[in-house]
Design a protein around this motif. Sequence first.
Motif, PDB file in Angstrom:
ATOM      1  N   MET A   1       0.846  -1.188   0.000  1.00  9.53           N
ATOM      2  CA  MET A   1       0.000   0.000   0.000  1.00  9.53           C
ATOM      3  C   MET A   1       0.885   1.244   0.000  1.00  9.53           C
ATOM      4  O   MET A   1       1.814   1.345   0.795  1.00  9.53           O
ATOM      5  N   GLU A   4       0.791   7.345   0.651  1.00  7.33           N
ATOM      6  CA  GLU A   4      -0.253   8.375   0.531  1.00  7.33           C
ATOM      7  C   GLU A   4      -1.648   7.774   0.735  1.00  7.33           C
ATOM      8  O   GLU A   4      -2.544   8.420   1.309  1.00  7.33           O
ATOM      9  N   THR A   5      -1.829   6.509   0.299  1.00  4.49           N
ATOM     10  CA  THR A   5      -3.111   5.828   0.515  1.00  4.49           C
ATOM     11  C   THR A   5      -3.300   5.534   2.003  1.00  4.49           C
ATOM     12  O   THR A   5      -4.389   5.746   2.559  1.00  4.49           O
ATOM     13  N   LYS A   6      -2.253   5.044   2.625  1.00  2.00           N
ATOM     14  CA  LYS A   6      -2.305   4.778   4.058  1.00  2.00           C
ATOM     15  C   LYS A   6      -2.637   6.044   4.836  1.00  2.00           C
ATOM     16  O   LYS A   6      -3.490   6.034   5.736  1.00  2.00           O
ATOM     17  N   PHE A  50      -8.830   0.114   0.514  1.00  2.35           N
ATOM     18  CA  PHE A  50      -8.676   0.901  -0.707  1.00  2.35           C
ATOM     19  C   PHE A  50      -8.862  -0.007  -1.911  1.00  2.35           C
ATOM     20  O   PHE A  50      -8.307  -1.101  -1.974  1.00  2.35           O
ATOM     21  N   ASN A  84     -12.533   8.529  -3.832  1.00  2.63           N
ATOM     22  CA  ASN A  84     -11.141   8.073  -3.795  1.00  2.63           C
ATOM     23  C   ASN A  84     -10.997   6.577  -3.526  1.00  2.63           C
ATOM     24  O   ASN A  84      -9.882   6.086  -3.322  1.00  2.63           O
ATOM     25  N   LEU A  86     -11.994   4.740  -0.950  1.00  2.91           N
ATOM     26  CA  LEU A  86     -11.615   4.429   0.427  1.00  2.91           C
ATOM     27  C   LEU A  86     -12.864   4.157   1.265  1.00  2.91           C
ATOM     28  O   LEU A  86     -13.897   4.812   1.081  1.00  2.91           O
TER      29      LEU A  86
END
Length: 479
Positions: A1, A4-6, A50, A84, A86
């Motif tokens: 992952m 930035e996603t985390k 995600f 996004n 999420l």
Amino acid sequence: MKQETKNALIRLFEKWAGDKVVETELLPQSGSYREYIRIIGEKRTVLGAFNADLKENHAFISFSKHFLSKNLPVPEIYHQDDENGLYLLQDLGKTTLFDYILHLRVGEGFATDLVLIYKKIISQLVRFQVEGGEGLDFSACYPRDSFDKQSMIWDLHYFKYYFLKLAKIPFDEQLLENDFQKFSDYLLDAPREYFLYRDFQSRNIMLVNGEPWFIDYQGGRKGALQYDLASLLYDAKADLPQEVRDELFDHYLQEIQKVQEVDPKAFKSFFQGYVLIRIMQAMGAYGFRGFYERKEHFLKSIPYALKNLETILGRLDLPVELTELTKALNEVVGSEFLQQVGQEEEVKLHVEINSFSYRRGIPLDKSTNGGGFVFDCRAIHNPGRYKEYVEMTGKDQPVIDFFKEKSEMDEFLASVYTIVDMSVDKYIKRKFTNLQVSFGCTGGRHRSVFSAESLAKHLREKFDVNVSLRHIEREIEGS
């Protein structure tokens, strides 16, 4: 992952929960491209997900809310950022049905507890299929709203291109395509107005306090009852014995007939066909992820799938002739290449035994699996307190005699052997590769050395394992 996603998931959690994140844990990726982290806050824990496929997200979230309204055991969706990809959902823990199977199975047997759990799962499956399908918005299904002819042909082509061809199985393409058409037409004759979960297998079933909960149903659509039962009972690496499958099949018939009238003979005939297409779909996935994407752990499922395929071919009795397909499937079962794929070389258990001094600390586990024991020898009568033994070690005969005659060493080691033998026996059966056992005393010279030497001798005589022995303090001191 990606980081930035985390970070985005952490922000989403903190904004929604009003809680501060203290720890995160990346979850292993499954067969999909979705990514998960466990987010641990000061007050609560959730899973953050995600998925760049927004349509798949919509299906999962929509289905989850519907199933919750029916009191079906699925995770609650707490919060989402649709734009996004999420979302935050209920953390159901770490125990999948597959994990539980590995824990409870012994040799070729199948624990009674597991049969009872499977019966609970089957009762819930009937609820998903019948109650879950009532009032469900099938327009949210992705990529199709029904396991129709197009869906079946996709699966059959998946099998042909990513398994048959990559495994170099010979077949006549036109005759095989003709059989695909006949086979799918036959399967379409089964009643198909129920919710079809699509991937109803052991890794998508969580156990929470002994009760089954369900995840990863985003591929669901309308379809036949038989497909999900086939997915469950012929789940490759779950490797259910045939007599257990037969018992669970009969249990399903009892459960479904409480809410839906079915013809047992017709149901069984269609069931065989759906087992076959499900096995082929799974093999296509193993071929794509294993042969094509070079992800070795998918190849390890192939021997189990071959076994399942051989079993169903031996029982197959369909009212439609599938000469070329049957020929190709028998070629698959008999393929020497496929029989070797995914087979692990026999690796002996390696038991690392150390003696050490507590003044320098406990030895690190370099295998990283965290398995093993540390035994404290300091309660044993210490020969190092006597001048004549000070310069000796636990390998010298006078010290050995001291332990035999003037200490509790025999009683101590008997307990050690009992405990370690249990783990060694279990590790061998489960094909684990590393076990560490360390003995510590004050100086790392007498008691710990003798204990390590004794255990090494014991294990070499009793088990077919590789044993390595280190006396850490003696290495440091050069003695």
